[in-house]
Enzyme design. Structure first.
Site, short mmCIF file in Angstrom:
data_model
loop_
_atom_site.label_atom_id
_atom_site.label_comp_id
_atom_site.label_asym_id
_atom_site.label_seq_id
_atom_site.Cartn_x
_atom_site.Cartn_y
_atom_site.Cartn_z
N LYS A 114 0.69 -1.30 -0.02
CA LYS A 114 -0.05 -0.16 -0.08
C LYS A 114 0.92 1.13 0.08
CE LYS A 114 -4.67 -0.71 0.65
NZ LYS A 114 -5.78 0.14 0.84
N LYS A 195 -8.32 -3.84 -13.37
CA LYS A 195 -9.10 -4.34 -12.25
C LYS A 195 -10.15 -3.16 -11.83
CE LYS A 195 -8.91 -5.82 -7.42
NZ LYS A 195 -7.97 -6.01 -6.41
N LYS A 198 -11.84 2.17 -7.57
CA LYS A 198 -11.80 3.83 -7.43
C LYS A 198 -10.82 4.51 -7.79
CE LYS A 198 -13.26 3.30 -2.94
NZ LYS A 198 -13.82 2.07 -2.77
#
Length: 328
Positions: A114, A195, A198
């Site tokens: 991340k 994929k 958002k």
């Protein structure tokens, strides 16, 4: 016979899209008849990466609750609540932080992933590092036996099992070691072929107007080899066909696949079939969303009742935890 408990939540970090629906929410609906299900809006988790601007969280929380109900969660069959309104989550998170080795948190797979994915944000905070610890508190607070996850997410659950085991060893056998309730999470492609996310701005949202959904599907990328209708293609290279695999019947899938390979069907006609089938899934959701948007008191009542029930269970657990740790 007492049902085994399941716990899962979603971050209030933006609108839900059809990838969230088919990947998780539809499964939540499916298992609510079989298990004692607790489903929550993880608004505190939203702050782990979005702490700099939390202005979206309130509206996102409301929209998430609406989508939970519109997708088919039944408050008579499952418990729906808001994380931050059950303060015992924070208390258990604090107490678990006293016993959790730093190295355990640093080795969680998503920690570095991340950080790379969200390079534009400053994630050098304990909140981000401690995300798996808060997640563990969420799960074991309710002494849930199962957490619905895909096979690739099983390693993320392992730290929760280790922390529960460590607490039980140091103090008293209170917590279950949560197990994965393996479910199939199909990969849902976005309108650009990547994929659905958002982040990529390629999603079809549950809150999108029908005209917007139709436009997004009509303009989806297809097999690049099919420039003209007479060009033959490979359906496996078409993102539209990947959505057919989720939303269309086997007969329709076979029809569009054969038509693509032989140039017997054009991309526009292929998309029309997909639009029809996506609408079959979305129309009851749109109807329920509209009803809830115009009757916010229903939403508040469900959230209040679910949160009160969750809080009762959480407080019972924390009484045991405080006693085990010598706190009064």
């Amino acid at each position: 016979m007492k049902k085994e408990r399941v716990l899962s939540g979603m971050q209030s970090s933006g609108k839900l899209h059809i990838g969230n629906l088919v990947g998780a929410l539809s499964n939540w609906v499916k298992i609510q008849d079989t298990y004692d299900c607790y489903y929550f809006v993880a608004d505190w988790h939203s702050l782990t990466t979005g702490y700099a601007d939390p202005s979206y969280i309130k509206d996102s929380t409301k929209d998430l609750l609406i989508n939970f109900l519109a997708a088919g969660l039944d408050p008579e069959k499952c418990t729906i609540f808001i994380q931050s309104r059950v303060r015992e989550h924070a208390e258990l998170h604090l107490l678990l932080s006293m016993i959790t080795p730093l190295g355990w948190l640093e080795r969680v797979p998503t920690y570095k992933e991340k950080q790379q994915e969200l390079k534009e944000r400053d994630l050098s905070t304990y909140g981000f590092l401690g995300y798996p610890l808060l997640q563990t508190a969420d799960i074991i607070l309710y002494r849930a036996k199962y957490v619905p996850v895909g096979i690739d997410q099983v390693p993320h659950l392992e730290i929760s099992r280790e922390i529960a085991r460590r607490f039980n060893y140091l103090y008293k056998e209170i917590f279950l070691e949560p197990e994965a309730l393996l479910t199939e999470f199909p990969k849902v492609v976005g309108v650009d072929g990547r994929k659905m996310s958002k982040t990529y701005e390629n999603a079809i949202y549950l809150s999108d107007d029908p005209k917007v959904v139709e436009q997004k599907l009509r303009t989806m990328v297809t097999d690049p080899a099919r420039v003209k209708k007479t060009d033959k293609g490979d359906p496996e290279l078409s993102p539209v066909y990947q959505l057919h695999k989720i939303f269309s019947s086997k007969e329709e899938q076979d029809e569009v696949a054969a038509g693509c390979r032989t140039a017997g069907i054009g991309c526009i006609d292929c998309k029309k079939i997909l639009i029809k089938n996506v609408f079959k899934v979305m129309e009851p959701i749109w109807t329920k969303r509209n009803e809830l948007l115009h009757n916010p008191d229903i939403l508040h009542d469900i959230a209040d009742r679910g949160t009160a029930k969750a809080k009762k269970v959480a407080e019972e657990t924390m009484q045991l935890v405080r006693e085990a740790m010598g706190l009064y």
